[in-house]
Design an enzyme around this catalytic site. Sequence first.
Site, PDB file in Angstrom:
ATOM      1  N   ASN A 222       0.839  -1.192   0.000  1.00  0.00           N
ATOM      2  CA  ASN A 222       0.000   0.000   0.000  1.00  0.00           C
ATOM      3  C   ASN A 222       0.880   1.250   0.000  1.00  0.00           C
ATOM      4  OD1 ASN A 222      -2.623   1.565   0.541  1.00  0.00           O
ATOM      5  ND2 ASN A 222      -1.324   2.213   2.256  1.00  0.00           N
ATOM      6  N   GLU A 223       0.693   2.065  -1.022  1.00  0.00           N
ATOM      7  CA  GLU A 223       1.379   3.343  -1.165  1.00  0.00           C
ATOM      8  C   GLU A 223       2.886   3.269  -0.940  1.00  0.00           C
ATOM      9  OE1 GLU A 223      -0.604   6.236   1.263  1.00  0.00           O
ATOM     10  OE2 GLU A 223      -2.424   6.211   0.044  1.00  0.00           O
TER      11      GLU A 223
END
Length: 381
Positions: free
Chosen positions: A180-181
Amino acid sequence: MDPGPAHKSGAEDWQCPFLCHRGLVNYQISVKGSNLFKLEVRLLDAENKVVANGTGTQGQLKVPGVSLWWPYLMHERPAYLYSLEIRGKGFDWPLLVKDFNLLRWLGANAFRTSHYPYAEEVMQMCDRYGIVVIDECPGVGLALPQFFNNVSLHHHMQVMEEVVRRDKNHPAVVMWSVANEPASHLESAGYYLKMVIAHTKSLDPSRPVTFVSNSNYAADKGAPYVDVICLNSYYSWYHDYGHLELIQLQLATQFENWYKKYQKPIIQSEYGAETIAGFHQDPPLMFTEEYQKSLLEQYHLGLDQKRRKYVVGELIWNFADFMTEQSPTRVLGNKKGIFTRQRQPKSAAFLLRERYWKIANETRYPHSVAKSQCLENSPFT
């Protein structure tokens, strides 16, 4: 002679042949102890009836006339993912049942395990309720160049092995997310993500693999290797404060840039606004229920322009408010929830319920949108 306990060297592999509707279960079993043993394998259905059997330490069970679990039908009829991100920390049966009943009330059909695998009981509930899962590993916080090293890469691959091994037989799982990110604009991140994604594909060639990006489309080094592009953006929240009129243009530009460069389906994997229940203002101001509702409406107008083309999902952050560490950017925790921490609906919950059931009926009756079912007659009310 008792040869001792049997140990499965790998979980059963569930394969779904969509055209013939015959289930196949591949199994391999190792037995510790004596080699003098007789082994019988039986597969039971939900009523404990034997539907297939076999002998020996490895083989394939064939189940005729299976009833396919709904998400697998997406291979025959394209579907659209629409839901909210659910936090999975801790485990509480009553709360879990409450949350899944709220998902049914909304008409939602999916969520991402942000940002770690959830308890196995959560995955079992997804199987039972027909909720699609993007299964994400704890690959969050990869924000600095020194994180993309060989030691981290080796560990990341091990983690994906554990996630796939545990969850691969859940029909609810339709996609793996490896991060995630991450700082995917870095050169070192490109090789790192390429290797993790390739390794995950080797573990399970049957499902698409992604990671969730918030990088610039032109600089993202990991996007060439994913099957589906997942994007987080918070227009009119973390920037352009209060300028709701910009959202449609910004969202259209985002989608067009990413699709033109990569030609891959796109999921809007996070969007939303902090909202304090009971705060009201006209015209809508940040942190009010009206602002959250208006922001979502603007996003939906932009999403509807692309969802019949190459946008294949929308996941709001977040399902319910949750506590965070203290900071000047939070008001007693993260308030981006559509529901409060006590699971009471904010105004936006009713907006989403209307939208999700409308999309559900369009999916169910693709050639007759007008043939919509009344919400009160829905089995999920």
